[in-house]
Design a protein around this motif. Sequence first.
Motif, PDB file in Angstrom:
ATOM      1  N   LEU A   1      28.115  59.461   1.165  1.00 52.17           N
ATOM      2  CA  LEU A   1      26.767  59.981   1.343  1.00 52.17           C
ATOM      3  C   LEU A   1      25.754  59.051   0.671  1.00 52.17           C
ATOM      4  O   LEU A   1      26.133  58.194  -0.131  1.00 52.17           O
ATOM      5  CB  LEU A   1      26.666  61.382   0.742  1.00 52.17           C
ATOM      6  CG  LEU A   1      27.664  62.420   1.280  1.00 52.17           C
ATOM      7  CD1 LEU A   1      27.521  63.724   0.497  1.00 52.17           C
ATOM      8  CD2 LEU A   1      27.456  62.658   2.762  1.00 52.17           C
ATOM      9  N   PRO A   2      24.470  59.206   0.965  1.00 58.08           N
ATOM     10  CA  PRO A   2      23.466  58.398   0.259  1.00 58.08           C
ATOM     11  C   PRO A   2      23.580  58.612  -1.245  1.00 58.08           C
ATOM     12  O   PRO A   2      23.757  59.747  -1.707  1.00 58.08           O
ATOM     13  CB  PRO A   2      22.136  58.945   0.804  1.00 58.08           C
ATOM     14  CG  PRO A   2      22.482  59.482   2.152  1.00 58.08           C
ATOM     15  CD  PRO A   2      23.865  60.052   2.014  1.00 58.08           C
ATOM     16  N   PRO A   3      23.503  57.554  -2.045  1.00 59.80           N
ATOM     17  CA  PRO A   3      23.670  57.684  -3.494  1.00 59.80           C
ATOM     18  C   PRO A   3      22.520  58.453  -4.130  1.00 59.80           C
ATOM     19  O   PRO A   3      21.401  58.473  -3.612  1.00 59.80           O
ATOM     20  CB  PRO A   3      23.703  56.231  -3.981  1.00 59.80           C
ATOM     21  CG  PRO A   3      22.950  55.475  -2.936  1.00 59.80           C
ATOM     22  CD  PRO A   3      23.240  56.161  -1.631  1.00 59.80           C
ATOM     23  N   SER A   4      22.805  59.074  -5.245  1.00 58.13           N
ATOM     24  CA  SER A   4      21.787  59.818  -5.974  1.00 58.13           C
ATOM     25  C   SER A   4      20.787  58.858  -6.600  1.00 58.13           C
ATOM     26  O   SER A   4      21.182  57.855  -7.208  1.00 58.13           O
ATOM     27  CB  SER A   4      22.450  60.663  -7.072  1.00 58.13           C
ATOM     28  OG  SER A   4      21.480  61.352  -7.830  1.00 58.13           O
ATOM     29  N   PRO A   5      19.490  59.131  -6.477  1.00 61.60           N
ATOM     30  CA  PRO A   5      18.479  58.243  -7.064  1.00 61.60           C
ATOM     31  C   PRO A   5      18.300  58.505  -8.555  1.00 61.60           C
ATOM     32  O   PRO A   5      17.353  59.161  -8.983  1.00 61.60           O
ATOM     33  CB  PRO A   5      17.216  58.601  -6.273  1.00 61.60           C
ATOM     34  CG  PRO A   5      17.402  60.040  -5.920  1.00 61.60           C
ATOM     35  CD  PRO A   5      18.886  60.229  -5.704  1.00 61.60           C
ATOM     36  N   ILE A   6      19.225  58.015  -9.349  1.00 59.94           N
ATOM     37  CA  ILE A   6      19.178  58.252 -10.787  1.00 59.94           C
ATOM     38  C   ILE A   6      19.319  56.918 -11.518  1.00 59.94           C
ATOM     39  O   ILE A   6      19.932  55.975 -10.986  1.00 59.94           O
ATOM     40  CB  ILE A   6      20.300  59.232 -11.216  1.00 59.94           C
ATOM     41  CG1 ILE A   6      20.044  59.793 -12.600  1.00 59.94           C
ATOM     42  CG2 ILE A   6      21.678  58.582 -11.103  1.00 59.94           C
ATOM     43  CD1 ILE A   6      20.929  60.973 -12.951  1.00 59.94           C
ATOM     44  N   ALA A   7      18.760  56.835 -12.693  1.00 56.49           N
ATOM     45  CA  ALA A   7      18.812  55.596 -13.473  1.00 56.49           C
ATOM     46  C   ALA A   7      20.208  55.390 -14.027  1.00 56.49           C
ATOM     47  O   ALA A   7      20.638  56.096 -14.941  1.00 56.49           O
ATOM     48  CB  ALA A   7      17.791  55.639 -14.604  1.00 56.49           C
ATOM     49  N   ALA A   8      20.938  54.432 -13.461  1.00 55.16           N
ATOM     50  CA  ALA A   8      22.294  54.103 -13.896  1.00 55.16           C
ATOM     51  C   ALA A   8      22.611  52.709 -13.375  1.00 55.16           C
ATOM     52  O   ALA A   8      21.897  52.161 -12.531  1.00 55.16           O
ATOM     53  CB  ALA A   8      23.304  55.116 -13.367  1.00 55.16           C
ATOM     54  N   ASP A   9      23.684  52.110 -13.889  1.00 56.09           N
ATOM     55  CA  ASP A   9      24.079  50.786 -13.419  1.00 56.09           C
ATOM     56  C   ASP A   9      24.492  50.816 -11.951  1.00 56.09           C
ATOM     57  O   ASP A   9      24.186  49.901 -11.180  1.00 56.09           O
ATOM     58  CB  ASP A   9      25.235  50.252 -14.268  1.00 56.09           C
ATOM     59  CG  ASP A   9      24.852  50.077 -15.727  1.00 56.09           C
ATOM     60  OD1 ASP A   9      23.640  49.992 -16.014  1.00 56.09           O
ATOM     61  OD2 ASP A   9      25.760  50.048 -16.579  1.00 56.09           O
ATOM     62  N   GLN A  10      25.221  51.876 -11.561  1.00 55.47           N
ATOM     63  CA  GLN A  10      25.665  52.045 -10.185  1.00 55.47           C
ATOM     64  C   GLN A  10      25.745  53.541  -9.891  1.00 55.47           C
ATOM     65  O   GLN A  10      25.977  54.348 -10.797  1.00 55.47           O
ATOM     66  CB  GLN A  10      27.043  51.426  -9.949  1.00 55.47           C
ATOM     67  CG  GLN A  10      27.092  49.919 -10.033  1.00 55.47           C
ATOM     68  CD  GLN A  10      28.521  49.413  -9.827  1.00 55.47           C
ATOM     69  OE1 GLN A  10      29.410  49.731 -10.595  1.00 55.47           O
ATOM     70  NE2 GLN A  10      28.719  48.627  -8.772  1.00 55.47           N
ATOM     71  N   ALA A  59      28.137  58.100 -11.186  1.00 51.49           N
ATOM     72  CA  ALA A  59      27.279  57.060 -11.751  1.00 51.49           C
ATOM     73  C   ALA A  59      28.083  56.304 -12.785  1.00 51.49           C
ATOM     74  O   ALA A  59      29.043  56.834 -13.365  1.00 51.49           O
ATOM     75  CB  ALA A  59      26.025  57.660 -12.388  1.00 51.49           C
ATOM     76  N   GLN A  60      27.705  55.072 -13.020  1.00 51.59           N
ATOM     77  CA  GLN A  60      28.352  54.268 -14.049  1.00 51.59           C
ATOM     78  C   GLN A  60      27.285  53.736 -14.992  1.00 51.59           C
ATOM     79  O   GLN A  60      26.263  53.200 -14.562  1.00 51.59           O
ATOM     80  CB  GLN A  60      29.148  53.115 -13.440  1.00 51.59           C
ATOM     81  CG  GLN A  60      30.130  52.493 -14.418  1.00 51.59           C
ATOM     82  CD  GLN A  60      31.480  52.194 -13.776  1.00 51.59           C
ATOM     83  OE1 GLN A  60      31.887  52.847 -12.829  1.00 51.59           O
ATOM     84  NE2 GLN A  60      32.168  51.198 -14.280  1.00 51.59           N
ATOM     85  N   VAL A  61      27.546  53.928 -16.283  1.00 57.17           N
ATOM     86  CA  VAL A  61      26.672  53.417 -17.338  1.00 57.17           C
ATOM     87  C   VAL A  61      27.565  52.615 -18.279  1.00 57.17           C
ATOM     88  O   VAL A  61      28.366  53.177 -19.019  1.00 57.17           O
ATOM     89  CB  VAL A  61      25.960  54.548 -18.100  1.00 57.17           C
ATOM     90  CG1 VAL A  61      25.129  53.978 -19.249  1.00 57.17           C
ATOM     91  CG2 VAL A  61      25.081  55.365 -17.152  1.00 57.17           C
ATOM     92  N   GLY A  62      27.457  51.285 -18.221  1.00 52.45           N
ATOM     93  CA  GLY A  62      28.369  50.457 -19.005  1.00 52.45           C
ATOM     94  C   GLY A  62      29.792  50.686 -18.553  1.00 52.45           C
ATOM     95  O   GLY A  62      30.101  50.605 -17.361  1.00 52.45           O
ATOM     96  N   GLN A  84      22.038  61.373 -18.213  1.00 52.86           N
ATOM     97  CA  GLN A  84      21.057  61.152 -19.265  1.00 52.86           C
ATOM     98  C   GLN A  84      21.695  61.210 -20.646  1.00 52.86           C
ATOM     99  O   GLN A  84      21.330  60.439 -21.552  1.00 52.86           O
ATOM    100  CB  GLN A  84      19.932  62.190 -19.149  1.00 52.86           C
ATOM    101  CG  GLN A  84      19.042  61.978 -17.948  1.00 52.86           C
ATOM    102  CD  GLN A  84      17.986  63.052 -17.772  1.00 52.86           C
ATOM    103  OE1 GLN A  84      18.073  64.137 -18.368  1.00 52.86           O
ATOM    104  NE2 GLN A  84      16.967  62.774 -16.972  1.00 52.86           N
ATOM    105  N   LYS A  85      22.663  62.106 -20.834  1.00 54.45           N
ATOM    106  CA  LYS A  85      23.327  62.208 -22.128  1.00 54.45           C
ATOM    107  C   LYS A  85      24.149  60.967 -22.413  1.00 54.45           C
ATOM    108  O   LYS A  85      24.168  60.469 -23.560  1.00 54.45           O
ATOM    109  CB  LYS A  85      24.199  63.464 -22.170  1.00 54.45           C
ATOM    110  CG  LYS A  85      24.746  63.792 -23.542  1.00 54.45           C
ATOM    111  CD  LYS A  85      25.323  65.197 -23.611  1.00 54.45           C
ATOM    112  CE  LYS A  85      25.746  65.550 -25.039  1.00 54.45           C
ATOM    113  NZ  LYS A  85      26.239  66.968 -25.108  1.00 54.45           N
ATOM    114  N   VAL A  86      24.827  60.435 -21.405  1.00 56.65           N
ATOM    115  CA  VAL A  86      25.600  59.213 -21.592  1.00 56.65           C
ATOM    116  C   VAL A  86      24.663  58.046 -21.907  1.00 56.65           C
ATOM    117  O   VAL A  86      24.934  57.237 -22.800  1.00 56.65           O
ATOM    118  CB  VAL A  86      26.461  58.918 -20.354  1.00 56.65           C
ATOM    119  CG1 VAL A  86      27.082  57.521 -20.450  1.00 56.65           C
ATOM    120  CG2 VAL A  86      27.564  59.963 -20.208  1.00 56.65           C
TER     121      VAL A  86
END
Length: 249
Positions: free
Chosen positions: A172-181, A206-209, A243-245
């Motif tokens: 599906l279309p990815p979620s528009p959230i601030a993350a690396d991927q 999502a991936q953060v680091g 956001q917590k991560v």
Amino acid sequence: MSRKMLRTRVGGVAAAIAAVGLLAGCAQPVTGAAVPDPAVESPSSVDSTSVTGSPQPAAKLSDLLLTPAEFPKPFDAIVLPAQAVPMAAPDLVGVPRGATVDPADCAPPKQDYGPEGTVMAVGTDNSTRSTISVELTRIDTSLTELQAQTEDCTSMTVTANGVTTTVTTVILPPSPIAADQTLSLRRTVTAPSSATGDQSMLTLLAQVGDVRIAATLMTFGAANGVGNAATGQLDQAFTAAVQKVRAGS
């Protein structure tokens, strides 16, 4: 429905929740499951350094995980104990532990289910038997690799405990959230005959680091028509988890 039938069809998430007393009809919650450890240090960045320039340890996944209080209502949540995670996590991709996958290349990558590798919290809406699971994984691969595998594995058969199911996946279309991927998937697990109906999972990733966040809404049978309220609650949990991560890692 007997407990044995429920565990066989519904899979690891429901069985794991049942093991800690969250399913409807359980009289008592698990004592202390959601209580943070006061001895655990506050999260710090993987790349941060102290005033002396020494690298700081990576934040513990357990510190970055949503607490039950941070789950959207009406999903009553619990943090799964370490021994329940290997039972529940594989169910979120429709491939139970020890299952045979065809094509074999579609089998999920190996995952560290230890407390330093994977942690999970699961919320249940007992009125609809739906769940929202938030899973954090420390991983050294990217979502790009998972997307490439998914594109090659839109349908696969999975055999476990003598039962064969078909798992279909749509990107599906990815979620528009601030993350690396980011990546969004809808999976459906279909069995030839089932008292509970098809199992459907809508997963936002999502991936953060080196931390991967996965929030999954799981429904069964007639509840597979995921409504706006449930998807909104999933998005709420996913946003809070990312956001917590980001804040803690």
